[in-house]
Scaffold this motif. Structure first.
Motif, mmCIF file in Angstrom:
data_model
loop_
_atom_site.group_PDB
_atom_site.id
_atom_site.type_symbol
_atom_site.label_atom_id
_atom_site.label_comp_id
_atom_site.label_asym_id
_atom_site.label_seq_id
_atom_site.Cartn_x
_atom_site.Cartn_y
_atom_site.Cartn_z
ATOM 1 N N GLY A 236 6.113 12.416 -1.428
ATOM 2 C CA GLY A 236 7.252 13.185 -0.598
ATOM 3 C C GLY A 236 7.701 12.422 0.626
ATOM 4 O O GLY A 236 8.000 11.015 0.678
ATOM 5 N N VAL A 237 7.478 12.970 1.912
ATOM 6 C CA VAL A 237 7.694 12.500 3.038
ATOM 7 C C VAL A 237 6.552 11.076 3.270
ATOM 8 O O VAL A 237 6.952 10.194 4.223
ATOM 9 N N TRP A 238 5.702 11.046 2.638
ATOM 10 C CA TRP A 238 4.605 9.999 2.995
ATOM 11 C C TRP A 238 5.135 8.597 2.626
ATOM 12 O O TRP A 238 4.632 7.795 3.335
ATOM 13 N N THR A 239 6.003 8.539 1.742
ATOM 14 C CA THR A 239 6.575 7.292 1.592
ATOM 15 C C THR A 239 6.982 6.580 2.875
ATOM 16 O O THR A 239 6.784 5.564 3.390
ATOM 17 N N ASP A 240 7.847 7.218 3.375
ATOM 18 C CA ASP A 240 8.452 6.852 4.792
ATOM 19 C C ASP A 240 7.398 6.880 6.040
ATOM 20 O O ASP A 240 7.162 5.774 6.767
ATOM 21 N N SER B 93 0.726 -1.283 0.005
ATOM 22 C CA SER B 93 -0.042 0.066 0.169
ATOM 23 C C SER B 93 0.884 1.297 -0.075
ATOM 24 O O SER B 93 0.372 2.490 -0.169
ATOM 25 N N THR B 94 2.221 1.125 0.442
ATOM 26 C CA THR B 94 3.169 2.452 0.255
ATOM 27 C C THR B 94 3.230 3.074 -0.713
ATOM 28 O O THR B 94 3.219 2.563 -1.964
ATOM 29 N N PRO B 95 2.976 4.485 -0.959
ATOM 30 C CA PRO B 95 3.113 5.183 -2.088
ATOM 31 C C PRO B 95 4.586 5.480 -2.251
ATOM 32 O O PRO B 95 5.261 5.855 -1.538
ATOM 33 N N THR B 96 4.800 5.625 -3.672
ATOM 34 C CA THR B 96 5.935 5.911 -4.038
ATOM 35 C C THR B 96 5.775 6.790 -5.397
ATOM 36 O O THR B 96 4.552 7.013 -5.678
ATOM 37 N N ALA B 97 6.959 7.329 -5.592
ATOM 38 C CA ALA B 97 6.739 8.280 -6.896
ATOM 39 C C ALA B 97 6.050 7.795 -8.196
ATOM 40 O O ALA B 97 5.359 8.397 -8.798
ATOM 41 N N ALA B 98 6.200 6.492 -8.332
ATOM 42 C CA ALA B 98 5.767 5.621 -9.410
ATOM 43 C C ALA B 98 4.193 5.315 -9.400
ATOM 44 O O ALA B 98 3.558 5.207 -10.298
ATOM 45 N N ASN B 99 3.689 5.203 -8.182
ATOM 46 C CA ASN B 99 2.462 4.761 -7.853
ATOM 47 C C ASN B 99 1.403 5.872 -7.391
ATOM 48 O O ASN B 99 0.210 5.407 -7.212
ATOM 49 N N HIS C 184 4.275 6.816 5.781
ATOM 50 C CA HIS C 184 3.357 5.756 5.747
ATOM 51 C C HIS C 184 4.041 4.423 6.220
ATOM 52 O O HIS C 184 3.034 3.505 7.026
ATOM 53 N N ASP C 185 4.847 4.058 5.611
ATOM 54 C CA ASP C 185 5.533 2.779 5.857
ATOM 55 C C ASP C 185 5.842 2.479 7.554
ATOM 56 O O ASP C 185 5.409 1.473 7.920
ATOM 57 N N GLU C 186 6.170 3.598 8.283
ATOM 58 C CA GLU C 186 6.271 3.587 9.596
ATOM 59 C C GLU C 186 5.099 3.395 10.372
ATOM 60 O O GLU C 186 5.030 2.746 11.497
ATOM 61 N N LYS C 187 4.136 4.093 9.869
ATOM 62 C CA LYS C 187 3.151 3.989 10.831
ATOM 63 C C LYS C 187 2.189 3.071 10.457
ATOM 64 O O LYS C 187 0.804 2.801 10.996
ATOM 65 N N ARG C 188 2.016 2.402 9.206
ATOM 66 C CA ARG C 188 0.881 1.524 8.826
ATOM 67 C C ARG C 188 0.484 0.633 9.686
ATOM 68 O O ARG C 188 -0.665 -0.281 9.809
ATOM 69 N N ILE C 189 1.541 -0.153 10.539
ATOM 70 C CA ILE C 189 0.931 -1.134 11.211
ATOM 71 C C ILE C 189 1.508 -0.949 12.791
ATOM 72 O O ILE C 189 2.432 -0.389 13.112
ATOM 73 N N ASP C 190 0.266 -0.920 13.886
ATOM 74 C CA ASP C 190 0.650 -0.746 15.326
ATOM 75 C C ASP C 190 0.184 -1.785 15.897
ATOM 76 O O ASP C 190 -1.166 -2.008 15.894
ATOM 77 N N LEU C 191 0.967 -2.848 16.322
ATOM 78 C CA LEU C 191 0.581 -4.153 16.818
ATOM 79 C C LEU C 191 -0.335 -3.857 18.042
ATOM 80 O O LEU C 191 -1.183 -4.522 18.297
ATOM 81 N N ASP C 192 0.137 -3.154 18.886
ATOM 82 C CA ASP C 192 -0.519 -2.877 20.199
ATOM 83 C C ASP C 192 -1.993 -2.457 19.768
ATOM 84 O O ASP C 192 -2.944 -2.901 20.507
ATOM 85 N N ALA C 193 -2.101 -1.434 18.958
ATOM 86 C CA ALA C 193 -3.747 -0.919 18.721
ATOM 87 C C ALA C 193 -4.351 -2.093 18.085
ATOM 88 O O ALA C 193 -5.834 -2.475 18.202
ATOM 89 N N LEU C 194 -3.791 -3.004 17.159
ATOM 90 C CA LEU C 194 -4.549 -4.028 16.363
ATOM 91 C C LEU C 194 -4.998 -5.119 17.604
ATOM 92 O O LEU C 194 -6.186 -5.560 17.462
ATOM 93 N N VAL C 195 -4.031 -5.498 18.405
ATOM 94 C CA VAL C 195 -4.453 -6.321 19.492
ATOM 95 C C VAL C 195 -5.497 -5.749 20.264
ATOM 96 O O VAL C 195 -6.463 -6.595 20.730
ATOM 97 N N ARG C 196 -5.375 -4.436 20.821
ATOM 98 C CA ARG C 196 -6.682 -4.162 21.623
ATOM 99 C C ARG C 196 -7.877 -4.002 20.718
ATOM 100 O O ARG C 196 -8.942 -4.375 21.357
ATOM 101 N N LEU C 197 -8.079 -3.851 19.596
ATOM 102 C CA LEU C 197 -8.978 -3.618 18.827
ATOM 103 C C LEU C 197 -9.742 -5.117 18.671
ATOM 104 O O LEU C 197 -10.981 -5.294 18.928
#
Ligand SMILES: C[S@@+](CC[C@H](N)C(=O)[O-])C[C@H]1O[C@@H](n2cnc3c(N)ncnc32)[C@H](O)[C@@H]1O
Ligand SMILES: Nc1nc2[nH]cc(C(=O)O)c2c(=O)[nH]1
Ligand code: SF4
Ligand SMILES: [Mg+2]
Length: 258
Positions: free
Chosen positions: A153-157, A139-145, A159-172
């Motif tokens: 711009g900054v969203w490639t990195d 799902s990560t955005p790049t200049a190509a997609n 997005h990649d850093e924030k896209r998974i939060d295991l603690d939040a997933l487990v609580r949900l």
């Protein structure tokens, strides 16, 4: 046809407690365990991620909205008098504290509530179905997609850093009846999804059965879905996960307000 909100109830500026609403419409739930159920959709604006394929561009890449009071949102929902289900989506609806008040009001009024979330934020609220869609590497955005006319711009990195939060997933998954719904572009996505589901199972105090793990083909048009759906159906059969269509796209293609 789905019905859009009366725009006269929308305002330009925010008071505390208001919600940024991109659209409000009545349609059939198109995805997941409740596919086919008549539902009112409340789509908030603003997202903490930037999936390159986001089918709601005007809530993420270019957020557009008007501010509505929770009272007005409930009023608009109630105008669709056949609906007993409400889907709160976005953008990322759990970014907004006022989503909790909205869910409380809807639940008190007797509605079944589904929240569509990317699974990076946990909030406590009366949620009948948490529809959690963790974002995979594809799902990560790049200049190509990235969407035409945007520079990730900054969203490639970011997005990649924030896209998974295991603690939040487990609580949900521990707190709510949950479906975990992955957007699938190819086989590698299902391999990554399997690792993530295993990690959630390892940390959660509740079971996450395969029947609650859903594979959904990526695609915002009938044509795109037609190309990908058989591959995704085969992967669901192979892995033992559930397949979900995108019924609204089959029915109405990429029409707005559906
Ligand atoms: C626009 S998102 C809003 C909720 C939340 N931000 C999320 O991603 O779950 C609603 C649903 O659409 C899915 N989605 C977005 N773009 C898609 C695409 N191009 N193909 C298939 N599903 C997509 C998301 O994964 C999510 O399940
Ligand atoms: N019909 C329909 N069903 C949906 N299920 C989840 C949706 C979403 O955008 O969150 C959605 C949507 O946008 N339309
Ligand atoms: S997390 Fe959801 S709303 Fe945000 S960019 Fe991805 S698909 Fe769009
Ligand atoms: Mg949608």
């Amino acid at each position: 046809m789905p019905v859009n909100a009366d725009r006269t109830t929308l305002r330009e500026s925010a008071d505390e407690g208001d919600l940024p609403v991109n659209e409000l419409f009545y349609s059939l739930q198109g995805e997941g365990k409740l596919a086919g159920v008549p539902s009112v959709f409340v789509r908030t604006s603003g997202c903490n991620l930037r999936c390159w394929f986001c089918d709601s561009y005007h809530t993420s890449w270019e957020p557009t909205h008007a501010w509505m009071t929770v009272d007005d949102v409930v009023g608009e929902v109630e105008r669709h008098d056949r609906a007993q289900h409400v889907v709160l989506t976005g953008g990322e609806p759990l970014l907004h504290e006022s989503s909790v008040e909205l869910l409380e009001r809807l639940s008190a009024a007797g509605y079944h509530t589904t929240v569509e979330t990317n699974g990076t934020i946990y909030r406590e609220a009366p949620v009948d179905l948490a529809s959690v869609s963790p974002k995979l590497a594809s799902s990560t955005p790049t200049a190509a997609n990235a969407p035409e006319g945007t520079d990730p711009g900054v969203w490639t990195d970011r997005h990649d850093e924030k896209r998974i939060d295991l603690d939040a997933l487990v609580r949900l998954v521990e707190t709510y009846e949950t479906q975990v719904k992955f957007v699938v572009t190819g086989r590698e996505d299902v391999e990554e999804a399997t690792d993530l589901v295993e990690a959630v199972r390892e940390h959660a105090s509740v079971a996450v059965p395969d029947a609650d793990v859903l594979l959904m083909p990526e695609g915002t048009t009938r044509e795109a879905l037609a190309e990908r759906r058989h591959l995704v159906a085969d992967l669901a059969t192979e892995y033992g996960y559930r397949y979900t269509p995108r019924l609204h796209v089959d029915l109405w293609d990429d029409a707005p307000g559906t």
